[in-house]
Write an enzyme that holds these catalytic residues in place. Sequence first.
Site, PDB file in Angstrom:
ATOM      1  N   ASP A 146       6.939  -5.109  15.318  1.00  0.00           N
ATOM      2  CA  ASP A 146       5.600  -4.588  15.617  1.00  0.00           C
ATOM      3  C   ASP A 146       5.810  -3.242  16.309  1.00  0.00           C
ATOM      4  O   ASP A 146       6.395  -3.183  17.396  1.00  0.00           O
ATOM      5  CB  ASP A 146       4.868  -5.578  16.542  1.00  0.00           C
ATOM      6  CG  ASP A 146       3.468  -5.107  16.878  1.00  0.00           C
ATOM      7  OD1 ASP A 146       3.192  -3.890  16.796  1.00  0.00           O
ATOM      8  OD2 ASP A 146       2.635  -5.963  17.228  1.00  0.00           O
ATOM      9  N   TYR A 177     -10.193   5.188  15.262  1.00  0.00           N
ATOM     10  CA  TYR A 177      -9.276   5.573  14.177  1.00  0.00           C
ATOM     11  C   TYR A 177      -9.161   7.097  14.095  1.00  0.00           C
ATOM     12  O   TYR A 177      -8.057   7.665  14.044  1.00  0.00           O
ATOM     13  CB  TYR A 177      -9.815   4.998  12.853  1.00  0.00           C
ATOM     14  CG  TYR A 177      -8.949   5.239  11.651  1.00  0.00           C
ATOM     15  CD1 TYR A 177      -7.783   4.505  11.435  1.00  0.00           C
ATOM     16  CD2 TYR A 177      -9.311   6.193  10.696  1.00  0.00           C
ATOM     17  CE1 TYR A 177      -7.003   4.718  10.307  1.00  0.00           C
ATOM     18  CE2 TYR A 177      -8.539   6.407   9.566  1.00  0.00           C
ATOM     19  CZ  TYR A 177      -7.386   5.665   9.373  1.00  0.00           C
ATOM     20  OH  TYR A 177      -6.610   5.888   8.260  1.00  0.00           O
ATOM     21  N   LYS A 189     -16.160  -0.099  14.243  1.00  0.00           N
ATOM     22  CA  LYS A 189     -17.463  -0.403  14.844  1.00  0.00           C
ATOM     23  C   LYS A 189     -17.926   0.863  15.544  1.00  0.00           C
ATOM     24  O   LYS A 189     -17.102   1.648  16.006  1.00  0.00           O
ATOM     25  CB  LYS A 189     -17.338  -1.521  15.886  1.00  0.00           C
ATOM     26  CG  LYS A 189     -17.680  -2.905  15.361  1.00  0.00           C
ATOM     27  CD  LYS A 189     -17.949  -3.881  16.487  1.00  0.00           C
ATOM     28  CE  LYS A 189     -17.848  -5.324  16.000  1.00  0.00           C
ATOM     29  NZ  LYS A 189     -18.725  -5.642  14.891  1.00  0.00           N
ATOM     30  N   GLY A 239       0.806  -1.232   0.000  1.00  0.00           N
ATOM     31  CA  GLY A 239       0.000   0.000   0.000  1.00  0.00           C
ATOM     32  C   GLY A 239       0.834   1.275   0.000  1.00  0.00           C
ATOM     33  O   GLY A 239       1.857   1.386  -0.693  1.00  0.00           O
ATOM     34  N   GLY A 247      -0.492   1.592  10.067  1.00  0.00           N
ATOM     35  CA  GLY A 247      -1.784   1.984  10.638  1.00  0.00           C
ATOM     36  C   GLY A 247      -2.794   0.889  10.430  1.00  0.00           C
ATOM     37  O   GLY A 247      -2.658   0.052   9.531  1.00  0.00           O
TER      38      GLY A 247
HETATM   39  P1  NAD Z   1      -2.444  -0.984   4.487  1.00  0.00           P
HETATM   40  O1  NAD Z   1      -3.306  -1.743   5.423  1.00  0.00           O
HETATM   41  O2  NAD Z   1      -2.448  -1.362   3.044  1.00  0.00           O
HETATM   42  O3  NAD Z   1      -0.937  -1.021   4.999  1.00  0.00           O
HETATM   43  C1  NAD Z   1      -0.589  -0.773   6.342  1.00  0.00           C
HETATM   44  C2  NAD Z   1       0.664  -1.528   6.664  1.00  0.00           C
HETATM   45  O4  NAD Z   1       0.964  -1.312   8.064  1.00  0.00           O
HETATM   46  C3  NAD Z   1       0.485  -3.039   6.491  1.00  0.00           C
HETATM   47  O5  NAD Z   1       1.543  -3.571   5.730  1.00  0.00           O
HETATM   48  C4  NAD Z   1       0.489  -3.565   7.917  1.00  0.00           C
HETATM   49  O6  NAD Z   1       0.989  -4.896   8.050  1.00  0.00           O
HETATM   50  C5  NAD Z   1       1.384  -2.560   8.628  1.00  0.00           C
HETATM   51  N1  NAD Z   1       1.177  -2.588  10.061  1.00  0.00           N
HETATM   52  C6  NAD Z   1      -0.006  -2.657  10.720  1.00  0.00           C
HETATM   53  N2  NAD Z   1       0.197  -2.738  12.043  1.00  0.00           N
HETATM   54  C7  NAD Z   1       1.541  -2.697  12.226  1.00  0.00           C
HETATM   55  C8  NAD Z   1       2.363  -2.749  13.382  1.00  0.00           C
HETATM   56  N3  NAD Z   1       1.842  -2.880  14.589  1.00  0.00           N
HETATM   57  N4  NAD Z   1       3.699  -2.677  13.208  1.00  0.00           N
HETATM   58  C9  NAD Z   1       4.249  -2.573  11.969  1.00  0.00           C
HETATM   59  N5  NAD Z   1       3.504  -2.534  10.852  1.00  0.00           N
HETATM   60  C10 NAD Z   1       2.173  -2.598  10.970  1.00  0.00           C
HETATM   61  O7  NAD Z   1      -2.815   0.533   4.688  1.00  0.00           O
HETATM   62  P2  NAD Z   1      -2.629   1.794   3.704  1.00  0.00           P
HETATM   63  O8  NAD Z   1      -3.906   2.061   3.052  1.00  0.00           O
HETATM   64  O9  NAD Z   1      -1.400   1.621   2.883  1.00  0.00           O
HETATM   65  O10 NAD Z   1      -2.423   2.955   4.796  1.00  0.00           O
HETATM   66  C11 NAD Z   1      -1.150   3.412   5.211  1.00  0.00           C
HETATM   67  C12 NAD Z   1      -1.345   4.567   6.195  1.00  0.00           C
HETATM   68  O11 NAD Z   1      -2.121   5.598   5.572  1.00  0.00           O
HETATM   69  C13 NAD Z   1      -2.099   4.175   7.453  1.00  0.00           C
HETATM   70  O12 NAD Z   1      -1.565   4.861   8.561  1.00  0.00           O
HETATM   71  C14 NAD Z   1      -3.512   4.636   7.169  1.00  0.00           C
HETATM   72  O13 NAD Z   1      -4.219   4.893   8.346  1.00  0.00           O
HETATM   73  C15 NAD Z   1      -3.237   5.899   6.375  1.00  0.00           C
HETATM   74  N6  NAD Z   1      -4.379   6.300   5.518  1.00  0.00           N
HETATM   75  C16 NAD Z   1      -4.747   5.542   4.438  1.00  0.00           C
HETATM   76  C17 NAD Z   1      -5.817   5.947   3.656  1.00  0.00           C
HETATM   77  C18 NAD Z   1      -6.274   5.206   2.433  1.00  0.00           C
HETATM   78  O14 NAD Z   1      -7.168   5.686   1.719  1.00  0.00           O
HETATM   79  N7  NAD Z   1      -5.717   4.051   2.106  1.00  0.00           N
HETATM   80  C19 NAD Z   1      -6.517   7.113   3.974  1.00  0.00           C
HETATM   81  C20 NAD Z   1      -6.123   7.846   5.088  1.00  0.00           C
HETATM   82  C21 NAD Z   1      -5.035   7.430   5.839  1.00  0.00           C
END
Ligand code: NAD
Length: 436
Positions: free
Chosen positions: A251, A342, A284, A208, A279
Amino acid sequence: MSLTNKLFSLLGFAKPITLKRYNGHNNLPANVLVLNTATQSNEALNQLLTKLKFNVIINNDDLIVKSIESLVIDATSYQGEDSYQTLYKTVHENLKYLSTNARIVLIAKASQPSLSTEENTFSQALVGFSKSLAKEVGRKGSTVNIIFTSTKQINENQKALVAPLRFLLSAKSAFVSGQVVSINNNKNDLTVNKDKQKTAIVTGAAQGIGAAIAEKLSNDGYLVIGVDIEPMKALLTTTMANLSGEAFTLDVSDSSAGEQLIQLGKKLHGFDLIVHNAGITRDKTLGKMPEQWWQQTLNINLLSVMRINKSLLSQNSINSGGRIVCLSSMNGIAGQGGQTNYACSKAGIIGYVASMSRELLTKNITINAVAPGFIETKMTKKMPFAPREMGRRMNALGQGGLPIDVAETVAFFATDDCYAISGQTVRVCGLNMIGA
Ligand code: NAD
């Protein structure tokens, strides 16, 4: 046309334009026209933009043959009520020359106690103006943003303007619109060691947005250490191998995470950039939310960011001239039913970077946040159909952003030139219709 597109076209949503993104060659717009809201010369800005290799339109006759790809409006001098009229006139007259995927940047003074009520009113009026104009030109893929600065910075101390001008006038900011970036730190004595390859930590880098950030930073010359959890190890290793980075399984919410990174930093002569991207969502409504979901989301998205930074800073593991960039979210700004945990964590990030920036000033480290809106990733693919399709289209550009749009904004905050911007949150949301 897909059934979904047909449905949204019936609902009055126009087919979105293809955004012109950076492809390695097309970064600077060909033609820039500088306007101002007072009777002053544009010479200083024209010279600065020319120095930055923009093609500045000096003679208005050129407009007959050229289209404008960028407008820069100097609104730093308020000269009474006429300034409102000049703003209308100059922009109104030139909008017809604007190409698609154009960039409009206003440079203005931020409201502050030292300014008169009239000047402060004008500053705030410009924010409403630019966001509304952004919503009008968005359907052509164009963006409008503000840089808050001072007249002095335009005329005498231009260095701080370079990074935001370069970014906001470029194809790299394709999904950034309706935003305000403030130059709030005039120190420009950041010493950056250009001989050493810079190191960047990116958490949540397996996939991502994190993977896109890691790739972008690697292309910008960083040695990237991608962090992710044990179950993602295989994917993390592949992702990092593809960009000659290193995989580090961790983690971030583990109580020893800070210490583990400190030890890693010792081997790498410290870190130059930390991107807190990891993240999770555990959605919920609050009445039905298990305590563990609340705790886990706050822990990973916010509290671990604060704990890790505290540990790294206590051991000077972040080098002078370093950068910290945290991931917030539009939902932290606008709020979202089913996401109290969140949104609480992501709004906390905004407050955290604003507050930490003051502490970090003395250490020559900047800290900023990027708040993505709807970005096409696995996280958003999991959303139910209706909110997903609405979320994707309900912004000035009429489409979802891509992970690279977030990565470009992170990279902007990370550049050496971006030393004067700290404590801020920039949304990468195409200017969402809902929310601030
Ligand atoms: P994603 O779920 O595709 O990727 C998140 C990555 O974080 C995953 O690879 C996961 O394994 C890793 N992760 C989760 N918990 C972890 C931990 N405890 N330690 C280490 N790694 C951990 O998410 P994304 O869509 O790529 O989002 C990335 C960031 O952008 C996040 O912080 C998310 O909240 C933020 N965000 C995303 C969007 C969106 O539209 N996708 C919108 C707003 C904010």
